[in-house]
Write a protein that holds these residues in place. Structure first.
Motif, mmCIF file in Angstrom:
data_model
loop_
_atom_site.group_PDB
_atom_site.id
_atom_site.type_symbol
_atom_site.label_atom_id
_atom_site.label_comp_id
_atom_site.label_asym_id
_atom_site.label_seq_id
_atom_site.Cartn_x
_atom_site.Cartn_y
_atom_site.Cartn_z
ATOM 1 N N ALA A 160 3.434 -9.953 -8.998
ATOM 2 C CA ALA A 160 3.144 -9.116 -10.150
ATOM 3 C C ALA A 160 2.001 -8.210 -10.475
ATOM 4 O O ALA A 160 1.849 -7.281 -10.820
ATOM 5 C CB ALA A 160 3.252 -10.073 -11.483
ATOM 6 N N ALA A 161 0.960 -8.733 -9.812
ATOM 7 C CA ALA A 161 -0.449 -7.868 -9.812
ATOM 8 C C ALA A 161 -0.654 -6.742 -8.972
ATOM 9 O O ALA A 161 -1.374 -6.092 -9.092
ATOM 10 C CB ALA A 161 -1.661 -9.058 -9.796
ATOM 11 N N ASN A 162 0.366 -6.550 -7.884
ATOM 12 C CA ASN A 162 0.383 -5.634 -6.792
ATOM 13 C C ASN A 162 0.475 -4.365 -7.567
ATOM 14 O O ASN A 162 -0.265 -3.336 -7.110
ATOM 15 C CB ASN A 162 1.415 -6.073 -5.863
ATOM 16 C CG ASN A 162 0.759 -7.096 -4.903
ATOM 17 O OD1 ASN A 162 -0.061 -7.873 -4.904
ATOM 18 N ND2 ASN A 162 1.816 -7.444 -3.964
ATOM 19 N N PRO A 163 1.386 -4.240 -8.337
ATOM 20 C CA PRO A 163 1.451 -2.868 -9.071
ATOM 21 C C PRO A 163 0.394 -2.583 -9.838
ATOM 22 O O PRO A 163 -0.035 -1.299 -10.140
ATOM 23 C CB PRO A 163 3.081 -2.900 -9.757
ATOM 24 C CG PRO A 163 3.488 -3.933 -9.128
ATOM 25 C CD PRO A 163 2.681 -4.983 -8.567
ATOM 26 N N LEU A 164 -0.217 -3.645 -10.453
ATOM 27 C CA LEU A 164 -1.402 -3.416 -11.330
ATOM 28 C C LEU A 164 -2.540 -2.760 -10.387
ATOM 29 O O LEU A 164 -3.165 -1.698 -10.856
ATOM 30 C CB LEU A 164 -1.830 -4.542 -12.047
ATOM 31 C CG LEU A 164 -3.134 -4.634 -12.732
ATOM 32 C CD1 LEU A 164 -3.015 -3.733 -13.943
ATOM 33 C CD2 LEU A 164 -3.592 -6.190 -13.184
ATOM 34 N N ALA A 165 -2.754 -3.232 -9.424
ATOM 35 C CA ALA A 165 -3.640 -2.747 -8.292
ATOM 36 C C ALA A 165 -3.365 -1.240 -7.838
ATOM 37 O O ALA A 165 -4.290 -0.409 -7.917
ATOM 38 C CB ALA A 165 -3.931 -3.502 -7.231
ATOM 39 N N ALA A 166 -2.007 -0.919 -7.657
ATOM 40 C CA ALA A 166 -1.528 0.376 -7.339
ATOM 41 C C ALA A 166 -1.878 1.305 -8.561
ATOM 42 O O ALA A 166 -2.364 2.525 -8.230
ATOM 43 C CB ALA A 166 -0.119 0.108 -6.913
ATOM 44 N N THR A 167 -1.684 0.790 -9.722
ATOM 45 C CA THR A 167 -1.785 1.652 -10.878
ATOM 46 C C THR A 167 -3.385 2.234 -10.961
ATOM 47 O O THR A 167 -3.686 3.067 -11.498
ATOM 48 C CB THR A 167 -1.159 0.934 -12.143
ATOM 49 O OG1 THR A 167 -0.079 0.779 -11.920
ATOM 50 C CG2 THR A 167 -1.426 1.741 -13.369
ATOM 51 N N ILE A 168 -4.189 0.926 -10.953
ATOM 52 C CA ILE A 168 -5.544 1.197 -11.078
ATOM 53 C C ILE A 168 -5.899 2.153 -9.978
ATOM 54 O O ILE A 168 -7.113 3.029 -10.091
ATOM 55 C CB ILE A 168 -6.329 -0.155 -11.003
ATOM 56 C CG1 ILE A 168 -5.962 -1.084 -12.395
ATOM 57 C CG2 ILE A 168 -7.869 0.149 -11.052
ATOM 58 C CD1 ILE A 168 -6.710 -2.556 -11.882
ATOM 59 N N ALA A 169 -5.678 1.985 -8.738
ATOM 60 C CA ALA A 169 -5.968 3.038 -7.655
ATOM 61 C C ALA A 169 -5.263 4.344 -7.895
ATOM 62 O O ALA A 169 -6.259 5.199 -7.799
ATOM 63 C CB ALA A 169 -5.160 2.379 -6.227
ATOM 64 N N GLY A 170 -4.524 4.396 -8.634
ATOM 65 C CA GLY A 170 -3.834 5.848 -9.154
ATOM 66 C C GLY A 170 -4.537 6.812 -9.979
ATOM 67 O O GLY A 170 -4.975 7.823 -10.105
ATOM 68 N N GLU A 171 -5.424 5.492 -10.923
ATOM 69 C CA GLU A 171 -6.143 6.207 -11.952
ATOM 70 C C GLU A 171 -7.630 6.701 -11.182
ATOM 71 O O GLU A 171 -8.139 7.593 -11.976
ATOM 72 C CB GLU A 171 -6.727 5.218 -12.840
ATOM 73 C CG GLU A 171 -5.611 4.597 -14.010
ATOM 74 C CD GLU A 171 -5.276 5.440 -14.949
ATOM 75 O OE1 GLU A 171 -5.928 6.336 -15.116
ATOM 76 O OE2 GLU A 171 -4.057 5.494 -15.387
ATOM 77 N N ALA A 172 -7.799 6.270 -9.900
ATOM 78 C CA ALA A 172 -8.933 6.709 -9.316
ATOM 79 C C ALA A 172 -8.590 7.807 -8.405
ATOM 80 O O ALA A 172 -9.302 8.152 -7.448
ATOM 81 C CB ALA A 172 -9.561 5.312 -8.497
ATOM 82 N N GLY A 173 -7.375 8.231 -8.254
ATOM 83 C CA GLY A 173 -7.065 9.220 -7.443
ATOM 84 C C GLY A 173 -6.421 8.914 -6.155
ATOM 85 O O GLY A 173 -6.302 9.667 -5.298
ATOM 86 N N VAL A 174 -6.033 7.778 -5.965
ATOM 87 C CA VAL A 174 -5.505 7.218 -4.744
ATOM 88 C C VAL A 174 -3.840 6.711 -5.077
ATOM 89 O O VAL A 174 -3.626 5.787 -5.549
ATOM 90 C CB VAL A 174 -6.159 5.752 -4.171
ATOM 91 C CG1 VAL A 174 -5.555 5.254 -2.914
ATOM 92 C CG2 VAL A 174 -7.622 6.256 -4.210
#
Length: 491
Positions: free
Chosen positions: A217-231
């Motif tokens: 469940a936390a993997n998409p959270l990490a991906a979302t946070i990365a997206g906020e940083a432009g990744v």
């Protein structure tokens, strides 16, 4: 008057609704006071110079939320609701901003994946897959452990609850097999086979969770946070990067446990016989199982290749769920009863909202600049290595992978990128470690209490073997992973 007086002084009913009793017991007021106190202390310290006071206030609520997720004054969803309310009532964010997390498409990806995973359990396909591998490879104890890990691996792309996958499908099979071979912690015979299978299956679950964006469940959270940083991390990009080091870990870890914590029973021909009997009882594949297989192949294909036809991961999950509903594999009642999904929706939305606005309001960039001095002068490889190690071993202080990712992922990502580390490589390494660090303790991830609570492995063995495995993981993912990521052009 007498009747009125009698009613007025009547004692509370003794047959209180069990649900009411449960709701009352859910609140731990001491933990709640600690959580509020932490938030209040940070709030009233005041914002450092150069930082927007609103960013600091949101940070205070965010830290209190993380503390709440760890010490649990309420279930995770309840803590999230209180956090959203606090953000609005303190004027830190407006109502629309505070509820913006519910619009995040990645959140809905993981929620819908929970619904799809229910199909594996409801149809019995998950158990069938596990028994098929046990039948094929389960004649020796080591082979049996690999059979269980391969089952977990196959199920993991579409089962975002590693607790449901490990604790709901794999562990009951382990317990049944262990008791068949006379291995029970109640009579001191746990080392016959149960201890080895329990420890191996748990550690394998941590690896499979790291291999797919939708496996925990936390993997998409990490991906979302990365997206906020432009990744922008795609489903296929995550899976491809994790493929080689993940498979190496899945091969090496059972062998390591077999050497340092060997089972007394090395040959298990009865396991294959049991699996054969179970499969016979299940009969041929049912229509619902064929439907589940078809949908699984469909969504897996679209997750890998959908970007070429402009179908994103969340749309793919919606397509899969729609087909399962149309084929009556799942009913709307099944959807309503999937409490883990709805719970995830609430806490996920709160954490994503706060992480997003901590970045927007300048908290993450401010912290990145502050921490950048600590790694200044280092090469980006050294800086990333140091930060990744701190990120990994700080998990001893967390009772939840989600809480850990929420608390530290964004800041460590920002600092590493500021030190010159390649953004995609950094985001993926921290994402993978957000699963692998669960190997350390018996409380650090959702499946851990399920496996540890069985009593097959002592706490001392759990921690000592877990630490050794953490070192092996770091070596494999740094060396094998590093070479693989070089081939992929990530650095």
């Amino acid at each position: 008057m007498g009747a009125v007086r009698k009613l007025q002084y009547q004692s509370p009913p003794q047959n209180q609704d069990p649900q009411e009793k449960k709701a009352v017991k859910e609140v731990n007021f001491i933990s709640l006071l600690i959580t509020l106190a932490v938030g209040a202390i940070i709030w009233f310290i005041g914002a450092p110079e150069g930082l927007d006071p609103k960013a600091w206030h949101l940070f205070a609520i965010f830290v209190a939320t993380i503390v709440g997720l760890i010490i649990k004054p309420l279930p995770m969803g309840g803590v999230a609701v209180l956090s959203i309310a606090a953000v609005i009532l303190t004027g830190t964010l407006g109502t629309q901003e505070a509820l913006s997390g519910f619009q995040n498409t990645t959140i809905w990806l993981i929620v819908i994946a929970f619904f799809i995973s229910r199909g594996f359990i409801k149809t019995g396909l998950g158990n069938r897959v596990a028994y098929m591998f046990v039948k094929k490879f389960g004649k020796k104890t080591l082979g049996l452990s690999y059979a269980l890990l391969v089952s977990d691996l196959i199920l993991s792309p579409a089962m975002p609850s590693n607790t449901a996958r490990g604790g709901g499908i794999i562990f009951p099979i382990i317990k049944s097999l262990s008791q068949t071979f006379g291995s029970d912690p109640e009579d001191g015979s746990e080392r016959k086979i149960g201890s080895f299978l329990t420890k191996t299956a748990f550690q394998g679950n941590m690896i499979t969770s790291a291999m797919f964006m939708t496996a925990m469940a936390a993997n998409p959270l990490a991906a979302t946070i990365a997206g906020e940083a432009g990744v922008a991390i795609s489903w296929g990009g995550w899976a491809l990067a994790a493929l080689v080091p993940g498979l190496v870990s899945l091969i090496v870890i059972p062998l390591f446990i077999y050497k340092v914590y060997p089972p007394e029973v090395k040959e298990t021909p009865a396991a294959a016989q049991i699996a054969t009997q179970k499969l016979k009882e299940m009969g041929p594949l049912k229509k619902s199982e064929w439907s589940m297989i078809s949908v699984f192949v469909l969504i897996l294909g679209l997750w890998i290749f959908g970007s070429k036809i402009n179908i994103d991961a969340t749309t793919t999950a919606l397509i899969g769920l729609s087909v399962l509903l149309l084929l009556s594999v799942l009913s709307w009642d099944d959807i309503k009863k999937e409490q883990g999904a709805w719970d995830t929706l609430v806490w996920f939305a709160a954490l994503v909202m706060m992480a997003s606005f901590l970045n927007t309001l300048g908290m993450i960039p401010w912290f990145s600049d502050l921490m950048g001095g600590a790694v200044s002068g280092m090469s980006w490889i050294m800086a990333l290595g140091a930060l990744a190690l701190i990120y990994f071993y700080s998990h001893y202080f967390f009772a939840s992978s989600t809480a850990h990712v929420s608390a530290m992922y964004a800041a460590f990502l920002a600092v590493a990128i500021a030190a010159g580390a390649p953004p995609m490589l950094t985001a993926l390494i921290l994402g993978f470690f957000g699963n692998l660090f669960g190997c350390l303790t018996h409380y650090g991830s959702g499946p851990a209490p399920v496996f540890f609570g069985s009593g097959y492995v002592s706490q001392n063995k759990w921690w000592s073997i877990g630490f050794a495995i953490s070192v092996i993981h770091i070596i494999i993912w740094a060396l094998v992973g590093g070479l693989w990521w070089k081939v992929l052009g990530l650095w």
